[in-house]
Write a protein that holds these residues in place. Structure first.
Motif, short mmCIF file in Angstrom:
data_model
loop_
_atom_site.label_atom_id
_atom_site.label_comp_id
_atom_site.label_asym_id
_atom_site.label_seq_id
_atom_site.Cartn_x
_atom_site.Cartn_y
_atom_site.Cartn_z
N HIS A 148 51.15 50.94 -3.22
CA HIS A 148 50.52 51.40 -1.98
C HIS A 148 51.11 50.71 -0.76
N GLN A 149 51.81 49.62 -0.95
CA GLN A 149 52.39 48.88 0.16
C GLN A 149 53.88 48.70 -0.08
N LYS A 186 56.56 50.40 1.10
CA LYS A 186 57.41 51.57 0.88
C LYS A 186 58.77 51.42 1.55
N SER A 237 60.86 48.93 -0.47
CA SER A 237 61.35 49.52 -1.72
C SER A 237 62.51 50.46 -1.45
N ALA A 238 62.37 51.32 -0.44
CA ALA A 238 63.44 52.27 -0.12
C ALA A 238 64.72 51.54 0.26
N GLN A 261 59.65 49.07 -8.03
CA GLN A 261 61.03 49.18 -7.60
C GLN A 261 61.99 49.35 -8.78
#
Length: 304
Positions: free
Chosen positions: A216-217, A219, A222-223, A283
């Motif tokens: 949920h956190q 993002k 991670s991208a 990830q």
């Protein structure tokens, strides 16, 4: 060998591992025990056997190893460059410990199981031997960077490296090779069977470890890390390999190696060092799934 026939068997085993984990009730102890068997026994045997038998002509393979190292250093540097901006976003979630630092390792660590599975199918024992060399030089570099990102105590860093079974096995194989020793045929048969088991079980365990929910956190973090690992790192390796006029087989092994998804053990390291395990697990899983799209892309680039 076309892309489908190269990639399908390995990703099929990953999918089977995921299905087995979902439909069986074997318990966490079973999967944990299987992972320890592969990580501490079977896979080190494969690394030792591969490096002990690979011809060490550094005048022909040295450039490949140097480019692999430079590509890894590029990814490590990018994780630190993005730290000031993206870490400020992570601080908005105070209950998530070491959110950015935990994920940094996923931008440059590599899944050794997939590495040797793909390269052996692509180029047989010679390809697996070249991959083993890259693993041998990449393991200490990536582990040093991963541990350093979460702890600044040198003693802790040295302990992590000294007890890493992959590093010990690769160093032992290289020393065995340089001393001119040969592995007896009977022992070689044992190592071969252990290696086959390591690759198959390793891929099943990759599938069993996939976790694509609960993120949920982070993002943007991670991208950023996944883009570095699956796109930027292999692009850097490809550009340097073309510039250095690397032989085609070495270029293929090198770019595929740099395009691999991150190591499943990154989750273990993050959890053990007080980091954000769930975020790292996402990830790893997202990168593994997306690599089913990016690896065919890099195979296409290599054949253009």
């Amino acid at each position: 060998m076309n892309t489908v026939s190269l990639l399908f068997p390995d990703f099929a085993l990953i999918l089977i591992g995921l299905i087995l984990f979902r439909i069986t009730n074997w318990g966490a102890e079973f999967w944990s025990g299987a992972e320890k068997l592969v990580y501490f026994v079977l896979f080190p045997a494969l690394l030792f056997y591969s490096t002990a038998r690979t011809p060490l002509h550094f005048e022909t393979t040295g450039t490949m190893v140097i480019i692999g190292t430079l590509s890894t250093l590029t990814s490590i540097a990018l994780t630190w460059i993005g730290r000031p901006l993206l870490r400020s976003q992570a601080r908005k979630v105070p209950e998530q410990p070491l959110q950015y630092e935990s994920g940094m390792q996923t931008a440059y660590r590599f899944n050794s199981y997939i590495a040797l599975a793909l390269t052996s199918r692509l180029a047989g024992e010679q390809g697996a031997g070249l991959a083993a060399l890259l693993i041998g030089f990449g393991v200490p570099l990536c582990n040093m960077a991963a541990v350093h990102s979460m702890v600044q105590k040198k003693g802790h860093l040295l302990r992590e490296l000294a007890r890493n079974p992959l590093l010990i096995a690769t160093a032992g194989g290289l020393l065995f090779n340089m001393l001119g020793f040969t592995i007896p045929e009977i022992a070689g048969a044992v190592f071969t069977r252990m290696g086959n088991a390591a690759v198959a079980m390793g891929l099943l365990l990759v599938g069993a470890s996939l976790r694509l929910s609960g993120m949920h956190q982070g993002k943007a973090i991670s991208a950023y890390f996944i883009a570095i690992k699956l796109l930027i790192m292999p692009a850097a390796a490809y550009a340097m390999a073309r510039y250095a006029h690397l032989p085609m087989m070495q270029m293929q092994i090198l770019v595929l190696f740099c395009a691999l998804p991150t190591a499943s053990s990154a989750f273990i390291l993050a959890s053990r060092m007080g980091g954000n395990g769930p975020l790292v697990a996402f990830q790893i899983s997202a990168g593994t799934v997306l690599s089913a799209l990016t690896l065919p892309f890099w195979l296409w680039v290599l054949h253009v």
